[in-house]
Scaffold this motif. Structure first.
Motif, PDB file in Angstrom:
ATOM      1  N   LEU A 164     -72.011  90.091 -48.549  1.00 33.87           N
ATOM      2  CA  LEU A 164     -72.579  89.323 -49.650  1.00 33.87           C
ATOM      3  C   LEU A 164     -73.596  90.167 -50.407  1.00 33.87           C
ATOM      4  O   LEU A 164     -74.387  90.883 -49.798  1.00 33.87           O
ATOM      5  CB  LEU A 164     -73.286  88.063 -49.150  1.00 33.87           C
ATOM      6  CG  LEU A 164     -72.451  87.003 -48.451  1.00 33.87           C
ATOM      7  CD1 LEU A 164     -73.344  85.832 -48.059  1.00 33.87           C
ATOM      8  CD2 LEU A 164     -71.314  86.529 -49.320  1.00 33.87           C
ATOM      9  N   ASN A 165     -73.595  90.049 -51.726  1.00 27.99           N
ATOM     10  CA  ASN A 165     -74.659  90.700 -52.484  1.00 27.99           C
ATOM     11  C   ASN A 165     -75.862  89.757 -52.520  1.00 27.99           C
ATOM     12  O   ASN A 165     -75.797  88.616 -52.026  1.00 27.99           O
ATOM     13  CB  ASN A 165     -74.177  91.106 -53.878  1.00 27.99           C
ATOM     14  CG  ASN A 165     -73.774  89.923 -54.739  1.00 27.99           C
ATOM     15  OD1 ASN A 165     -74.389  88.863 -54.705  1.00 27.99           O
ATOM     16  ND2 ASN A 165     -72.726  90.105 -55.537  1.00 27.99           N
ATOM     17  N   ALA A 195     -76.032  85.763 -51.539  1.00 26.36           N
ATOM     18  CA  ALA A 195     -76.832  85.341 -50.390  1.00 26.36           C
ATOM     19  C   ALA A 195     -77.809  84.231 -50.780  1.00 26.36           C
ATOM     20  O   ALA A 195     -77.975  83.247 -50.046  1.00 26.36           O
ATOM     21  CB  ALA A 195     -77.579  86.534 -49.804  1.00 26.36           C
ATOM     22  N   ARG A 196     -78.465  84.367 -51.944  1.00 22.16           N
ATOM     23  CA  ARG A 196     -79.370  83.318 -52.419  1.00 22.16           C
ATOM     24  C   ARG A 196     -78.607  82.019 -52.673  1.00 22.16           C
ATOM     25  O   ARG A 196     -79.061  80.927 -52.321  1.00 22.16           O
ATOM     26  CB  ARG A 196     -80.096  83.761 -53.689  1.00 22.16           C
ATOM     27  CG  ARG A 196     -81.269  84.675 -53.447  1.00 22.16           C
ATOM     28  CD  ARG A 196     -82.094  84.876 -54.707  1.00 22.16           C
ATOM     29  NE  ARG A 196     -81.324  85.527 -55.768  1.00 22.16           N
ATOM     30  CZ  ARG A 196     -81.176  86.846 -55.894  1.00 22.16           C
ATOM     31  NH1 ARG A 196     -81.735  87.657 -55.011  1.00 22.16           N
ATOM     32  NH2 ARG A 196     -80.479  87.341 -56.894  1.00 22.16           N
ATOM     33  N   GLY A 254     -78.961  74.834 -47.474  1.00 21.55           N
ATOM     34  CA  GLY A 254     -80.136  73.957 -47.440  1.00 21.55           C
ATOM     35  C   GLY A 254     -79.874  72.610 -48.081  1.00 21.55           C
ATOM     36  O   GLY A 254     -80.243  71.563 -47.545  1.00 21.55           O
ATOM     37  N   THR A 255     -79.212  72.629 -49.222  1.00 22.42           N
ATOM     38  CA  THR A 255     -78.874  71.384 -49.919  1.00 22.42           C
ATOM     39  C   THR A 255     -77.920  70.530 -49.088  1.00 22.42           C
ATOM     40  O   THR A 255     -78.085  69.307 -48.995  1.00 22.42           O
ATOM     41  CB  THR A 255     -78.253  71.700 -51.298  1.00 22.42           C
ATOM     42  OG1 THR A 255     -79.214  72.418 -52.079  1.00 22.42           O
ATOM     43  CG2 THR A 255     -77.838  70.431 -52.026  1.00 22.42           C
ATOM     44  N   GLY A 256     -76.946  71.177 -48.467  1.00 23.02           N
ATOM     45  CA  GLY A 256     -75.988  70.454 -47.632  1.00 23.02           C
ATOM     46  C   GLY A 256     -76.642  69.806 -46.427  1.00 23.02           C
ATOM     47  O   GLY A 256     -76.349  68.654 -46.085  1.00 23.02           O
ATOM     48  N   LEU A 257     -77.544  70.530 -45.781  1.00 21.78           N
ATOM     49  CA  LEU A 257     -78.250  69.972 -44.625  1.00 21.78           C
ATOM     50  C   LEU A 257     -79.193  68.853 -45.048  1.00 21.78           C
ATOM     51  O   LEU A 257     -79.301  67.833 -44.367  1.00 21.78           O
ATOM     52  CB  LEU A 257     -79.015  71.072 -43.886  1.00 21.78           C
ATOM     53  CG  LEU A 257     -78.153  72.095 -43.163  1.00 21.78           C
ATOM     54  CD1 LEU A 257     -79.016  73.224 -42.615  1.00 21.78           C
ATOM     55  CD2 LEU A 257     -77.337  71.450 -42.050  1.00 21.78           C
ATOM     56  N   ALA A 258     -79.863  69.030 -46.183  1.00 22.53           N
ATOM     57  CA  ALA A 258     -80.757  67.981 -46.680  1.00 22.53           C
ATOM     58  C   ALA A 258     -79.976  66.716 -47.012  1.00 22.53           C
ATOM     59  O   ALA A 258     -80.416  65.607 -46.699  1.00 22.53           O
ATOM     60  CB  ALA A 258     -81.522  68.480 -47.904  1.00 22.53           C
ATOM     61  N   GLN A 299     -62.977  82.506 -49.122  1.00 24.36           N
ATOM     62  CA  GLN A 299     -62.758  81.367 -50.012  1.00 24.36           C
ATOM     63  C   GLN A 299     -63.949  81.080 -50.917  1.00 24.36           C
ATOM     64  O   GLN A 299     -63.986  80.053 -51.559  1.00 24.36           O
ATOM     65  CB  GLN A 299     -62.389  80.133 -49.200  1.00 24.36           C
ATOM     66  CG  GLN A 299     -61.044  80.274 -48.543  1.00 24.36           C
ATOM     67  CD  GLN A 299     -60.644  79.041 -47.776  1.00 24.36           C
ATOM     68  OE1 GLN A 299     -61.477  78.232 -47.404  1.00 24.36           O
ATOM     69  NE2 GLN A 299     -59.358  78.893 -47.532  1.00 24.36           N
ATOM     70  N   GLY A 300     -64.909  81.964 -50.982  1.00 28.21           N
ATOM     71  CA  GLY A 300     -66.035  81.805 -51.887  1.00 28.21           C
ATOM     72  C   GLY A 300     -67.272  81.240 -51.213  1.00 28.21           C
ATOM     73  O   GLY A 300     -67.215  80.659 -50.127  1.00 28.21           O
ATOM     74  N   VAL A 301     -68.382  81.412 -51.892  1.00 28.85           N
ATOM     75  CA  VAL A 301     -69.683  81.015 -51.348  1.00 28.85           C
ATOM     76  C   VAL A 301     -69.767  79.508 -51.137  1.00 28.85           C
ATOM     77  O   VAL A 301     -70.284  79.047 -50.121  1.00 28.85           O
ATOM     78  CB  VAL A 301     -70.816  81.523 -52.262  1.00 28.85           C
ATOM     79  CG1 VAL A 301     -72.154  80.955 -51.839  1.00 28.85           C
ATOM     80  CG2 VAL A 301     -70.869  83.048 -52.241  1.00 28.85           C
ATOM     81  N   ALA A 302     -69.254  78.728 -52.069  1.00 30.04           N
ATOM     82  CA  ALA A 302     -69.333  77.270 -51.935  1.00 30.04           C
ATOM     83  C   ALA A 302     -68.607  76.793 -50.684  1.00 30.04           C
ATOM     84  O   ALA A 302     -69.128  75.980 -49.912  1.00 30.04           O
ATOM     85  CB  ALA A 302     -68.765  76.586 -53.169  1.00 30.04           C
ATOM     86  N   ARG A 303     -67.414  77.294 -50.464  1.00 33.93           N
ATOM     87  CA  ARG A 303     -66.639  76.900 -49.278  1.00 33.93           C
ATOM     88  C   ARG A 303     -67.296  77.419 -48.003  1.00 33.93           C
ATOM     89  O   ARG A 303     -67.345  76.722 -46.993  1.00 33.93           O
ATOM     90  CB  ARG A 303     -65.214  77.426 -49.403  1.00 33.93           C
ATOM     91  CG  ARG A 303     -64.331  77.150 -48.214  1.00 33.93           C
ATOM     92  CD  ARG A 303     -64.141  75.623 -48.007  1.00 33.93           C
ATOM     93  NE  ARG A 303     -63.449  75.338 -46.792  1.00 33.93           N
ATOM     94  CZ  ARG A 303     -62.133  75.217 -46.694  1.00 33.93           C
ATOM     95  NH1 ARG A 303     -61.370  75.328 -47.753  1.00 33.93           N
ATOM     96  NH2 ARG A 303     -61.569  74.950 -45.539  1.00 33.93           N
TER      97      ARG A 303
END
Length: 82
Positions: free
Chosen positions: A16-17, A21-22, A29-33, A62-66
Motif C-alpha cells: 500500500l502507498n 494506507a490512510r 475505523g469507520t466500519g468499527l465505529a 480487490q481494492g482498499v474498500a473491500r
C-alpha cells in the motif's frame, strides 16, 4: 449498546502507498465505529495483546474498500459482533 475500545491497532499490509494506507485506516475505523452503534451487535469482553487476522490474496487485490470491509468483518468475528 456495546462499545468497541481499541487502544492501538497496527496493520501490516505490504504493497500500500501512503494514501491507500490512510484510506484503509479511515475505512476500518469507520466500519468499527458503525458496528459499535448497531443495536443488534453484542460484543464479548476481550483483551487481546495481539490478534492476527489472515486474509487471502484475493482480498488484497480487490481494492482498499473491500480490504477494509474484510478486515472489519474479521475483527468483529473475533470480538463476537458477527
Amino acid at each position: 449498546m456495546d462499545e468497541i475500545s481499541i487502544d492501538r491497532l497496527v496493520l501490516d499490509i505490504p504493497g500500500l502507498n501512503a494514501a491507500q494506507a490512510r484510506d484503509l485506516a479511515q475505512r476500518v475505523g469507520t466500519g468499527l465505529a458503525a458496528a459499535s452503534t448497531r443495536d443488534d451487535t453484542a460484543f464479548k469482553s476481550a483483551d487481546f495483546d495481539a490478534l492476527a487476522v489472515d486474509l487471502n490474496d484475493i482480498a488484497g487485490r480487490q481494492g482498499v474498500a473491500r480490504l477494509a470491509d474484510d478486515i472489519v468483518s474479521a475483527l468483529l468475528i473475533h470480538l463476537g459482533g458477527r
